[in-house]
Scaffold this active site. Structure first.
Site, mmCIF file in Angstrom:
data_model
loop_
_atom_site.group_PDB
_atom_site.id
_atom_site.type_symbol
_atom_site.label_atom_id
_atom_site.label_comp_id
_atom_site.label_asym_id
_atom_site.label_seq_id
_atom_site.Cartn_x
_atom_site.Cartn_y
_atom_site.Cartn_z
ATOM 1 N N LYS A 125 0.813 -1.215 0.000
ATOM 2 C CA LYS A 125 0.000 0.000 0.000
ATOM 3 C C LYS A 125 0.853 1.275 0.000
ATOM 4 C CE LYS A 125 -3.989 -2.123 0.090
ATOM 5 N NZ LYS A 125 -3.753 -3.420 -0.578
HETATM 6 C C1 LIG Z 1 -9.574 -2.882 -1.635
HETATM 7 C C2 LIG Z 1 -9.010 -3.554 -0.413
HETATM 8 N N1 LIG Z 1 -9.804 -3.714 0.650
HETATM 9 C C3 LIG Z 1 -9.347 -4.287 1.777
HETATM 10 C C4 LIG Z 1 -8.059 -4.746 1.880
HETATM 11 C C5 LIG Z 1 -7.632 -5.429 3.114
HETATM 12 O O1 LIG Z 1 -6.562 -4.840 3.743
HETATM 13 P P1 LIG Z 1 -5.535 -5.721 4.610
HETATM 14 O O2 LIG Z 1 -4.736 -6.551 3.684
HETATM 15 O O3 LIG Z 1 -4.725 -4.684 5.323
HETATM 16 O O4 LIG Z 1 -6.347 -6.531 5.559
HETATM 17 C C6 LIG Z 1 -7.194 -4.588 0.784
HETATM 18 C C7 LIG Z 1 -5.778 -4.969 0.803
HETATM 19 O O5 LIG Z 1 -5.138 -5.809 0.912
HETATM 20 C C8 LIG Z 1 -7.689 -3.997 -0.388
HETATM 21 O O6 LIG Z 1 -6.901 -3.842 -1.459
#
Ligand SMILES: Cc1ncc(COP(=O)(O)O)c(C=O)c1O
Length: 387
Positions: free
Chosen positions: A189
């Protein structure tokens, strides 16, 4: 073949830039003897809140945890429906399921790849209670239209801002329009704590409850129990989760946040380079944001234009991999994954635009860590495969 020798190092998709400031802060955190959730997390929350102009922010162990706790905090009834896009990472929909709710997928726009407000409105039923728009690739959704629909139908809004930290609409940050905004600090990210997330909300009392839910439902966290002011007992007010961010992770986050804008600027240069150099290839390049909208420039996502090439998307991915260029696929639409087909009865053909995108999409290596040579290699590789 290229004039200079081909790269011997694999270009890992989404490799983050982590600088000397983060390294020093991590060591200082270790030396402080407090590496769990504590003062660095509090500072990170405060600075993140200030950056966004949000009333409250709670740091968590992932973006998925942020979505889960935000959806839970809406206090909806089991089985209530939540509309989201199929053009997202599975975590968006999984979190809706974890919160005891029913995910309903609406189609996206082919060009922006964001939730199409007209399709969203078409999916509203008497059981619909909330919407989870996802600002795909960092391009803000049409929030004016989505918030108006939410108001008309009395629906709550949880913005999935995993791609969209720097994104704004008329100067106001994505994540501050809905009831909650959920951010991810996963390794690829724009801001990374390796794993981590943040939920921002309109009201302090939501933040206080989310904080408690994120740590076993305990009324006092460890930092407030063990620090030098003396031991304090806690009470368990609900069976909560284990979703807290650590100070070690916040050590990264504090400095990633401080260089967010300079990294955005670097990605803007890379974006312009890709746009100029790939223009004549059979690719549909990312859309430009409308006036007043700031793109967070998270993913440089293209569609392989099968009206102009016989090379399939998967062939492009395979050949780029052989050339040591790691690309991403964002995304295979969520409704076509077997759980969602089997549990909710989705089938190919249900969401034609998401399926169109899903069959052709690929994301180029794109992060502040990319050197000019890396970006040049990406372009050379694309020319070899599609030129
Ligand atoms: C659009 C989206 N929503 C939610 C997430 C979930 O985030 P995390 O991986 O930090 O749990 C991600 C990323 O991985 C994502 O790209």
């Amino acid at each position: 073949m290229p004039d200079r020798p081909w790269r011997d190092r694999y270009l890992v998709f989404g490799a983050p830039y982590i600088g000397s400031e983060e390294r020093a802060e991590i060591l200082a955190c270790i030396d402080s003897t407090w590496v769990g959730s504590g003062p660095r997390v509090e500072r990170f929350e405060q600075q993140f809140r200030d950056y966004l102009g949000a009333p409250s922010a709670v740091a968590l162990s992932s973006g998925t945890a942020a979505l889960h706790l935000a959806l839970r905090e809406l206090r909806l009834a089991p089985g209530d429906e939540v509309i989201t896009t199929a053009m997202t990472f599975c975590a968006t929909a999984n979190a809706i399921v974890h919160a005891g709710l029913v995910p309903v997928f609406a189609d996206c726009d082919r060009a922006t790849m964001n939730l199409d407000p007209a399709e969203l409105e078409r999916r509203i039923t008497p059981r619909t209670r909330a919407i989870v728009p996802v600002h795909f690739a960092g391009l803000p959704c049409d929030l004016r239209a989505i918030m108006a629909i939410a108001e008309r139908h009395d629906l709550r809004v949880v913005e999935d801002c995993a791609h969209a930290i720097e994104a704004t609409i008329d100067g106001r940050h994505c994540g501050t329009f809905g009831d909650f905004g959920c951010f991810s600090f996963y390794v690829t990210k724009n801001l990374t704590t390796v794993e981590g997330g943040m939920v921002v909300g309109r009201a302090r009392e939501h933040a206080d409850r989310i904080k408690i839910a994120a740590l076993h439902g305990m009324s006092k966290d460890a930092w407030h129990r063990y620090r030098d002011e003396g031991f304090v007992h806690y009470d368990v007010v609900e069976p909560g989760f284990k979703y807290n961010l650590t100070d070690l992770a916040a050590s990264l986050g504090l400095h990633q946040l401080a260089r967010l804008e300079s990294m955005w600027e670097r990605r803007r240069q890379l974006w312009a380079f890709y746009e100029a150099e790939l223009r004549d290839l059979p690719l549909l390049l990312p859309p430009k944001p409308p006036a007043g909208v700031r793109h967070a420039l998270h993913l440089f996502t293209c569609l392989v234009d099968d009206t102009r090439t016989r090379v399939s998307r998967d062939d492009v991915l395979g050949r780029l991999h052989q050339l040591r260029i790691g690309c991403g696929v964002h995304y295979r639409p969520v409704h076509l994954h077997s759980y969602y087909r089997t549990r909710y009865g989705y089938a190919p053909g249900d969401l034609p635009n998401a399926e169109f995108v899903g069959a052709r999409t690929l994301s180029l290596p794109f992060s502040g860590a990319l050197t000019d040579d890396d970006a040049g290699d990406v372009v050379r590789a694309f020319r070899m495969v599609l030129g």
